[in-house]
Design a protein around this motif. Structure first.
Motif, PDB file in Angstrom:
ATOM      1  N   GLY A   1       0.848  -1.196   0.000  1.00 17.08           N
ATOM      2  CA  GLY A   1       0.000   0.000   0.000  1.00 17.08           C
ATOM      3  C   GLY A   1       0.879   1.241   0.000  1.00 17.08           C
ATOM      4  O   GLY A   1       2.007   1.210  -0.475  1.00 17.08           O
TER       5      GLY A   1
ATOM      6  N   SER B   1       1.451   5.556  -0.688  1.00 15.29           N
ATOM      7  CA  SER B   1       1.126   6.468  -1.787  1.00 15.29           C
ATOM      8  C   SER B   1       1.969   6.220  -3.045  1.00 15.29           C
ATOM      9  O   SER B   1       1.499   6.452  -4.157  1.00 15.29           O
ATOM     10  CB  SER B   1       1.306   7.916  -1.319  1.00 15.29           C
ATOM     11  N   THR B   2       3.202   5.735  -2.900  1.00 16.39           N
ATOM     12  CA  THR B   2       4.089   5.609  -4.062  1.00 16.39           C
ATOM     13  C   THR B   2       3.534   4.713  -5.176  1.00 16.39           C
ATOM     14  O   THR B   2       3.596   5.086  -6.349  1.00 16.39           O
ATOM     15  CB  THR B   2       5.486   5.113  -3.619  1.00 16.39           C
TER      16      THR B   2
ATOM     17  N   ARG C   1      -3.987  -2.380   6.406  1.00 10.93           N
ATOM     18  CA  ARG C   1      -4.420  -1.697   7.624  1.00 10.93           C
ATOM     19  C   ARG C   1      -5.748  -2.320   8.050  1.00 10.93           C
ATOM     20  O   ARG C   1      -6.585  -2.627   7.183  1.00 10.93           O
ATOM     21  CB  ARG C   1      -4.629  -0.213   7.349  1.00 10.93           C
TER      22      ARG C   1
ATOM     23  N   ASN D   1      -5.618  -0.606   1.927  1.00  6.91           N
ATOM     24  CA  ASN D   1      -4.773  -0.863   0.750  1.00  6.91           C
ATOM     25  C   ASN D   1      -5.572  -1.559  -0.346  1.00  6.91           C
ATOM     26  O   ASN D   1      -5.402  -1.273  -1.536  1.00  6.91           O
ATOM     27  CB  ASN D   1      -3.563  -1.729   1.142  1.00  6.91           C
TER      28      ASN D   1
ATOM     29  N   MET E   1       9.101   1.736   1.097  1.00  2.84           N
ATOM     30  CA  MET E   1       9.936   2.022   2.274  1.00  2.84           C
ATOM     31  C   MET E   1       9.476   3.335   2.896  1.00  2.84           C
ATOM     32  O   MET E   1       9.286   4.325   2.185  1.00  2.84           O
ATOM     33  CB  MET E   1      11.413   2.144   1.863  1.00  2.84           C
TER      34      MET E   1
HETATM   35  C1  6PG Z   1       1.587   0.340   3.930  1.00  6.05           C
HETATM   36  C2  6PG Z   1       2.839  -0.137   3.299  1.00  6.05           C
HETATM   37  C3  6PG Z   1       4.122   0.534   3.639  1.00  6.05           C
HETATM   38  C4  6PG Z   1       4.493   1.497   2.518  1.00  6.05           C
HETATM   39  C5  6PG Z   1       5.538   2.473   2.992  1.00  6.05           C
HETATM   40  C6  6PG Z   1       5.856   3.516   1.939  1.00  6.05           C
HETATM   41  O1  6PG Z   1       1.655   1.233   4.775  1.00  6.05           O
HETATM   42  O2  6PG Z   1       0.557  -0.160   3.586  1.00  6.05           O
HETATM   43  O3  6PG Z   1       2.822  -1.205   2.518  1.00  6.05           O
HETATM   44  O4  6PG Z   1       5.176  -0.323   3.917  1.00  6.05           O
HETATM   45  O5  6PG Z   1       4.974   0.772   1.414  1.00  6.05           O
HETATM   46  O6  6PG Z   1       5.045   3.127   4.136  1.00  6.05           O
HETATM   47  O7  6PG Z   1       4.713   4.284   1.755  1.00  6.05           O
HETATM   48  P1  6PG Z   1       4.658   5.530   0.777  1.00  6.05           P
HETATM   49  O8  6PG Z   1       4.675   5.005  -0.584  1.00  6.05           O
HETATM   50  O9  6PG Z   1       3.335   6.172   1.130  1.00  6.05           O
HETATM   51  O10 6PG Z   1       5.818   6.388   1.129  1.00  6.05           O
END
Ligand code: 6PG
Length: 256
Positions: free
Chosen positions: A44, A46-47, A77, A87, A147
């Motif tokens: 999940g 934002s990236t 979550r 997600n 990450m």
């Molecule tokens: C989730 C994740 C988490 C995410 C990182 C990077 O929170 O669901 O899978 O590990 O990959 O927090 O998140 P961003 O892409 O938002 O920086």
């Protein structure tokens, strides 16, 4: 740099998403050629949103062999599917609702259940899907990871017991942003994937990435990801890679 790792750096987030989408499509085809199906676990955050939307767009939407693709989640979550933090809910909007993947081949984590129960249920789903004997772990064809700036990956946060889990496939944890109960795959599952892909973007990740590559003692969750029997690709944009030592980048397969 370890032999089974490579770094690919793209100019910006859009090109990064395009590369990730291409990798997804390629691995899908290779996996299907090899053993008749493509089993992938996604993250999940934002990236990956941009990549997920691209998966549903042409030329990818109709090129990807969705009928033989099986989609799992690295983490979730513990919120209902219609919560903006879900997600699965986000992936549905971004691509699942728009591609021809059969619903029965999509395995969302049960975020609506009490966390421990949800973890057991998803672990059972993995055991059944992969026909696992006791004590064995699944091998995903591909796993996409992100990450956090604190060095977490999946929902494995710095200092938490989940990082030491060696038996269970899925555990319940609490933390992150949003700071909620979560379900996450454990390291023995993530590290057995044939291909692990980190998708990392933005300057707020640059200092963390520098630590990942330069400080072995930092003990960040991300540093515990190793492709045990496969390969690991760091897919970065120029901003997130901006503090990496030039010399290290030159030794890797740099594609800008
Ligand atoms: C989730 C994740 C988490 C995410 C990182 C990077 O929170 O669901 O899978 O590990 O990959 O927090 O998140 P961003 O892409 O938002 O920086």
């Amino acid at each position: 740099m370890i032999e089974n790792q490579k770094i690919i750096i793209k100019e910006n987030a859009a090109m990064l998403a395009q590369k990730a989408t291409t990798i997804f499509n390629q691995t899908a085809k290779e996996s299907i050629d090899r053993h008749g199906r493509f089993v992938v676990a996604i993250s999940g955050g934002s990236t990956p949103g941009r990549m997920y939307r691209m998966l549903a767009e042409e030329p990818y939407g109709s090129a990807i062999p969705w009928d033989k693709t099986y989609i799992f989640w690295v983490d979730e979550r513990c919120v209902p599917e219609n919560d903006p933090a879900s997600n699965y809910g986000a992936a549905k909007k971004d691509f699942l609702n728009r591609v021809s993947v059969p619903e029965a081949q999509v395995y969302p984590m049960p975020g609506e259940l009490p966390p421990k129960q949800g973890a057991q249920k998803y672990q059972k789903a993995l055991i059944d899907f992969f026909h696992l004997e006791d004590g064995r772990f699944p091998t995903f064809d591909q796993i996409f990871l992100g990450m956090g700036a604190d060095g977490h990956t999946a929902s494995l946060f710095p200092g938490q017991d989940a990082l030491d889990e060696r038996k269970r496939l899925i555990v319940a944890v609490k933390g992150g942003n949003p700071d909620v109960n979560r379900l996450t795959m454990t390291l023995p599952v993530l590290n057995r994937a044939r291909h692990i892909v980190f998708l990392i973007s933005g300057k707020e990740k640059a200092a963390t990435l520098k630590t990942v590559f330069e400080d072995d003692q930092a003990r960040l969750p991300v540093q515990k990801i190793h492709a045990l029997d496969g390969e690991l690709t760091w897919l970065l944009d120029r901003e997130s890679a901006s503090l990496l030592p030039g010399e290290m980048i030159h030794q890797t397969r740099l594609t800008v």
